[in-house]
Write an enzyme that holds these catalytic residues in place. Structure first.
Site, PDB file in Angstrom:
ATOM      1  N   ASN A 150       7.975  40.218 -53.138  1.00 19.52           N
ATOM      2  CA  ASN A 150       9.505  39.832 -53.666  1.00 19.52           C
ATOM      3  C   ASN A 150      10.252  40.035 -52.468  1.00 19.52           C
ATOM      4  OD1 ASN A 150      11.784  39.906 -54.785  1.00 19.52           O
ATOM      5  ND2 ASN A 150      11.642  41.902 -55.579  1.00 19.52           N
ATOM      6  N   GLY A 196      15.470  38.292 -56.915  1.00 22.24           N
ATOM      7  CA  GLY A 196      14.197  37.671 -56.504  1.00 22.24           C
ATOM      8  C   GLY A 196      12.924  37.777 -57.530  1.00 22.24           C
ATOM      9  N   CYS A 197      11.842  37.876 -56.946  1.00 22.69           N
ATOM     10  CA  CYS A 197      10.664  37.814 -57.942  1.00 22.69           C
ATOM     11  C   CYS A 197      10.177  39.102 -58.596  1.00 22.69           C
ATOM     12  CB  CYS A 197       9.615  37.365 -57.018  1.00 22.69           C
ATOM     13  SG  CYS A 197       9.635  35.889 -55.899  1.00 22.69           S
ATOM     14  N   ALA A 198       9.323  39.074 -59.284  1.00 19.46           N
ATOM     15  CA  ALA A 198       8.751  40.516 -60.107  1.00 19.46           C
ATOM     16  C   ALA A 198       7.436  40.724 -59.670  1.00 19.46           C
ATOM     17  CB  ALA A 198       8.683  40.174 -61.532  1.00 19.46           C
TER      18      ALA A 198
END
Length: 399
Positions: free
Chosen positions: A214, A17-19
């Site tokens: 996230n 996923g995201c950071a």
């Protein structure tokens, strides 16, 4: 593809996923955006160039008592309409285009302005609302009713800088290094259910709240319907927006502490509650009953910024990574430990955030003020009074 050509374990990396990242100085000392930029840039592979952004607290000391609106415009008409609307409801001390720098990776940015304003005293009084509620209503009006205008942030002495691109490119575009803040958060986006667009990048905000996230919220529909009952407009149709509104509802409107708001959103399971002592079980049962639709399900890690400091929270099962470390008055948060060590190689107390347990770090002056609150006020915010556990108040014992 032949069996020989199938990638094996360890030969391919699929980002989780995201950071997300956060840096805060408990003392309130302000630092430029260089460290947060390096921290989020190290997690480049967690993004795909469809969204990046930063939230910064303490960046406008000369206008600390005014609401700082950051607004994105798609057209001159949108800007004219939004400014006419703001002129009617606010007194503007200063307005200017936010300084940016051309960057080859940033394509077709909107026209981005900031406004330092106070509510018009007569219109505020006529509204019957307090300043925060008044401002929230006008933010929702601009975002929902003025086509081509979007309020990226609307708090005091803080601002959000976000857009479509990798976070390190977005940081260069907004000249993040020119700002000094006592708390920073950052996000690199890997969209799953929504497209990449300038307003849809993280952080998501309302008033002084900012959220970087996230994960994916499987309870989105239930959470959205719940906050909409209280007048929140979910125009962006994304789960992170709903998390922002839940914090505002529970902490600002309902008067709960941020810790309690986070506890409600990541409440213990019924199995855990059944194993608790009777008084604690009754309290947790009441919370889950009253705030059933505020329970957030799904894999997530979030960092919430506010005028108090930072709050980090993982889902109960800890399906998304989130690390924390400290060094003197500094606190560091990131999806990966390396993103902390790149800016503080000798960080101490490096550890993983526990699932479902809010990690809260407050500015020293805020913590001191809260420590001085009367005991009965803290009880109302953080723990039930005796008569609030049962259906009826307890009878007084006869002497």
């Amino acid at each position: 593809m032949t069996r020989r050509n199938i990638p094996r374990e360890g030969e391919v990396r699929i980002p989780s996923g995201c950071a997300i990242a956060g840096i805060m100085d408990r003392s309130g000392a302000r630092h430029d955006g260089g460290d947060i930029l390096r921290s989020i840039a190290l997690m480049h592979d967690r993004s795909n160039g469809l969204g990046g952004g930063f939230a910064a607290y303490g960046i406008y000391p000369d206008y600390a008592d005014l609401y700082a609106f950051h607004i994105m415009y798609e057209s001159r008409e949108a800007r004219a309409a939004a400014e006419a609307y703001l002129e009617h409801f606010y007194l503007c001390e200063k307005q200017e285009r936010i300084p940016t720098e051309e960057h080859p990776a940033i394509k077709n940015p909107p026209d981005i302005w900031r406004y330092f304003m106070a509510p018009h005293p007569m219109r505020l009084a006529a509204s019957g609302l307090d300043e925060a509620e008044y401002t929230m209503q006008h933010v929702f009006h601009i975002n929902g009713k003025i086509e081509g205008a979007f309020v990226a942030s609307s708090g005091k002495d803080m601002g959000v800088f976000k857009g479509v691109g990798y976070p390190e490119d977005i940081g260069a575009f907004y000249r993040i290094g020119d700002y000094r803040a006592w708390a920073w958060t950052a996000h690199g986006r890997f969209p799953t259910n929504t497209p990449g667009w300038w307003g849809g990048a993280h952080p998501f905000t309302l008033l002084n709240w900012s959220v970087v996230h996230n994960g994916e919220i499987s309870s989105y529909d239930a959470n959205r319907r719940y906050v909409e009952q209280f007048g929140y407009d979910c125009e962006l149709q994304t789960d992170t927006e709903v998390i922002t509104y839940l914090f505002d509802l529970l902490a600002r409107r309902h008067g709960l502490s941020q810790q309690m708001a986070a506890h409600i959103m990541a409440a213990p399971s019924w199995r855990e509650i059944d194993a608790m002592e009777p008084d604690r079980a009754a309290f947790e049962t009441a919370l889950r009953t009253v705030y059933a639709s505020a329970l957030v399900n799904g894999p997530f890690s979030i960092i919430v910024g506010s005028e108090e400091g930072l709050l980090a929270l993982n889902d109960r099962l800890k399906l998304r990574a989130l690390m924390v470390a400290e060094k003197g008055p500094m606190v560091y948060l990131a999806s990966e430990q390396a993103a902390i060590q790149v800016v503080c190689p000798d960080a101490e107390n490096v550890r993983s955030i526990e699932g479902g347990v809010p990690f809260v770090v407050q500015r020293d002056d805020v913590a001191a003020a809260k420590a001085g609150e009367a005991a009965e006020n803290r009880a109302v915010r953080d723990w039930p009074l005796e008569h609030e556990v049962g259906v009826l108040p307890r009878k007084r014992r006869e002497v």
